[in-house]
Design a protein around this motif. Structure first.
Motif, mmCIF file in Angstrom:
data_model
loop_
_atom_site.group_PDB
_atom_site.id
_atom_site.type_symbol
_atom_site.label_atom_id
_atom_site.label_comp_id
_atom_site.label_asym_id
_atom_site.label_seq_id
_atom_site.Cartn_x
_atom_site.Cartn_y
_atom_site.Cartn_z
ATOM 1 N N UNK A 4 0.808 -0.815 -0.212
ATOM 2 C CA UNK A 4 -0.200 0.065 0.082
ATOM 3 C C UNK A 4 1.156 1.103 0.278
ATOM 4 N N UNK A 5 1.821 1.132 0.798
ATOM 5 C CA UNK A 5 2.393 2.566 1.305
ATOM 6 C C UNK A 5 3.339 2.764 -0.518
ATOM 7 N N UNK A 6 3.901 1.910 -1.403
ATOM 8 C CA UNK A 6 5.282 1.579 -2.125
ATOM 9 C C UNK A 6 3.575 2.053 -3.271
ATOM 10 N N UNK A 36 -7.703 1.613 3.455
ATOM 11 C CA UNK A 36 -6.309 0.783 3.574
ATOM 12 C C UNK A 36 -6.880 -0.949 3.213
ATOM 13 N N UNK A 37 -7.364 -1.329 2.322
ATOM 14 C CA UNK A 37 -7.614 -2.718 2.154
ATOM 15 C C UNK A 37 -7.568 -2.592 0.432
ATOM 16 N N UNK A 38 -7.903 -1.473 -0.074
ATOM 17 C CA UNK A 38 -7.356 -0.724 -1.860
ATOM 18 C C UNK A 38 -6.676 -1.590 -2.207
ATOM 19 N N UNK A 45 -15.123 -2.125 -2.922
ATOM 20 C CA UNK A 45 -15.442 0.056 -3.419
ATOM 21 C C UNK A 45 -13.622 -0.074 -4.815
ATOM 22 N N UNK A 46 -13.367 -1.012 -5.024
ATOM 23 C CA UNK A 46 -12.581 -0.889 -6.286
ATOM 24 C C UNK A 46 -10.873 -1.566 -5.791
ATOM 25 N N UNK A 47 -10.190 -2.398 -6.481
ATOM 26 C CA UNK A 47 -8.436 -2.228 -6.280
ATOM 27 C C UNK A 47 -7.652 -2.057 -7.122
#
Length: 181
Positions: A4-6, A36-38, A45-47
């Motif tokens: 996620x951070x990357x 946070x789970x994106x 909601x999508x990814x």
């Protein structure tokens, strides 16, 4: 650093180049800030997804996969996995798995494009981060379980077989190749 951070770092540093890409970049960053789970398929909601257009610049051709579910000629790509440490690594893993070609190398400079497209429920959006990867001379492709077919297409045939997203990705990839000289 988490995946996620990357992704946030990659997107903050992405040189969008035009207003539509800049808007998408902001959409992706907003999505990650709110989810946070994106990065994961489970995010309703999508990814984010990661893909790579496999190219053979010396022969002026592109390897596309006839996607098993969508029945469309597309670049290699898909969902991020827990073992992926970076978006670039996810794109390279997907390209390698789906093409069967080892030794692919991502073009320098990070993502080539962003593409947001709707998908069926329960999820609603794929926010694709698109890279490009070069295949070495003599690379031999091998069809994966996710493909009905793999085929090399000359650059000028891509618009005939693929949708505008793939065509734009090829145009941006060719521009990146010229830029990198």
């Amino acid at each position: 650093m988490s995946l996620h951070d990357d992704a946030v770092s990659v997107l903050k540093n992405y040189d969008a180049g035009d207003p539509q890409q800049s808007e998408l970049r902001q959409t992706y960053l907003g999505h990650l800030a709110g989810h946070p789970d994106g990065m994961w398929k489970a995010c309703g909601a999508g990814h984010l997804t990661a893909s790579a257009l496999v190219i053979d610049p010396e022969r002026g051709r592109v390897l596309l996969t006839l996607h098993r579910k969508l029945r469309m000629w597309l670049q290699m790509g898909g969902h991020c996995e827990p073992q992926d440490t970076t978006l670039a690594a996810a794109a390279l893993r997907e390209a390698t798995e789906e093409s069967g070609i080892s030794g692919l190398a991502l073009l320098p400079g990070g993502p080539v494009r962003l593409d947001r497209h709707p998908i069926p429920a329960p999820c609603h959006w794929h926010l694709d981060v698109q890279y490009a990867a070069t295949a070495s001379a003599g690379a031999v492709e091998q069809i994966s379980d996710e493909s009905l077919d793999l085929r090399w297409f000359p650059y000028d045939e891509v618009t005939r077989v693929a949708d505008t997203s793939v065509t734009r990705l090829l145009e941006s990839t060719r521009a990146r190749l010229e830029q990198n000289g």
